[in-house]
Design a protein around this motif. Sequence first.
Motif, mmCIF file in Angstrom:
data_model
loop_
_atom_site.group_PDB
_atom_site.id
_atom_site.type_symbol
_atom_site.label_atom_id
_atom_site.label_comp_id
_atom_site.label_asym_id
_atom_site.label_seq_id
_atom_site.Cartn_x
_atom_site.Cartn_y
_atom_site.Cartn_z
ATOM 1 N N UNK A 47 1.126 -1.256 0.198
ATOM 2 C CA UNK A 47 -0.025 0.058 0.211
ATOM 3 C C UNK A 47 0.635 1.492 0.172
ATOM 4 N N UNK A 48 2.297 1.244 0.527
ATOM 5 C CA UNK A 48 2.589 2.430 0.520
ATOM 6 C C UNK A 48 3.193 2.733 -1.406
ATOM 7 N N UNK A 49 3.455 1.182 -1.549
ATOM 8 C CA UNK A 49 5.115 1.785 -3.121
ATOM 9 C C UNK A 49 4.035 0.635 -4.039
ATOM 10 N N UNK A 50 2.410 2.025 -4.687
ATOM 11 C CA UNK A 50 1.401 0.535 -5.173
ATOM 12 C C UNK A 50 1.933 0.269 -6.735
ATOM 13 N N UNK A 51 2.844 1.127 -7.261
ATOM 14 C CA UNK A 51 3.139 0.756 -8.834
ATOM 15 C C UNK A 51 4.799 0.438 -8.584
ATOM 16 N N UNK A 52 4.724 -0.820 -9.968
ATOM 17 C CA UNK A 52 6.470 -0.950 -9.912
ATOM 18 C C UNK A 52 6.176 -1.584 -11.548
ATOM 19 N N UNK A 53 7.472 -1.454 -11.452
ATOM 20 C CA UNK A 53 8.879 -1.769 -12.967
ATOM 21 C C UNK A 53 9.258 -3.063 -12.813
ATOM 22 N N UNK A 54 8.339 -3.736 -13.945
ATOM 23 C CA UNK A 54 9.297 -5.208 -13.578
ATOM 24 C C UNK A 54 11.013 -5.264 -14.662
ATOM 25 N N UNK A 55 10.612 -4.783 -15.447
ATOM 26 C CA UNK A 55 11.733 -4.063 -16.433
ATOM 27 C C UNK A 55 13.402 -3.823 -15.117
ATOM 28 N N UNK A 56 12.657 -2.275 -14.629
ATOM 29 C CA UNK A 56 13.787 -1.863 -13.746
ATOM 30 C C UNK A 56 13.832 -2.010 -12.619
#
Length: 90
Positions: A47-56
Amino acid sequence: MIPALELRRKVNSACGVCERRRQPIAMKPRQPIVCRKCEFYYVTWDTRRPHGCRAMNFKSRRPPSLVVRQSSGQDCLHYSPKAERDGTGA
């Protein structure tokens, strides 16, 4: 030592003015990258970090493209649009 005329040409070309016509060079407006349309974007359970990037390989509070632009000054180089779905639901 650079002659004054060459220096003036370099300055004019660096600031976006055409040397021949002395008119501003038309540039395309930069399209913002929408992470939700990228194949590497994912929503995390954190909930504190809801956005993710699999490439980086990172998670953040803000969309990854904004984090990349702020830290490097460039648009995300890993952006790849998702494959279109056929819409049949099967």
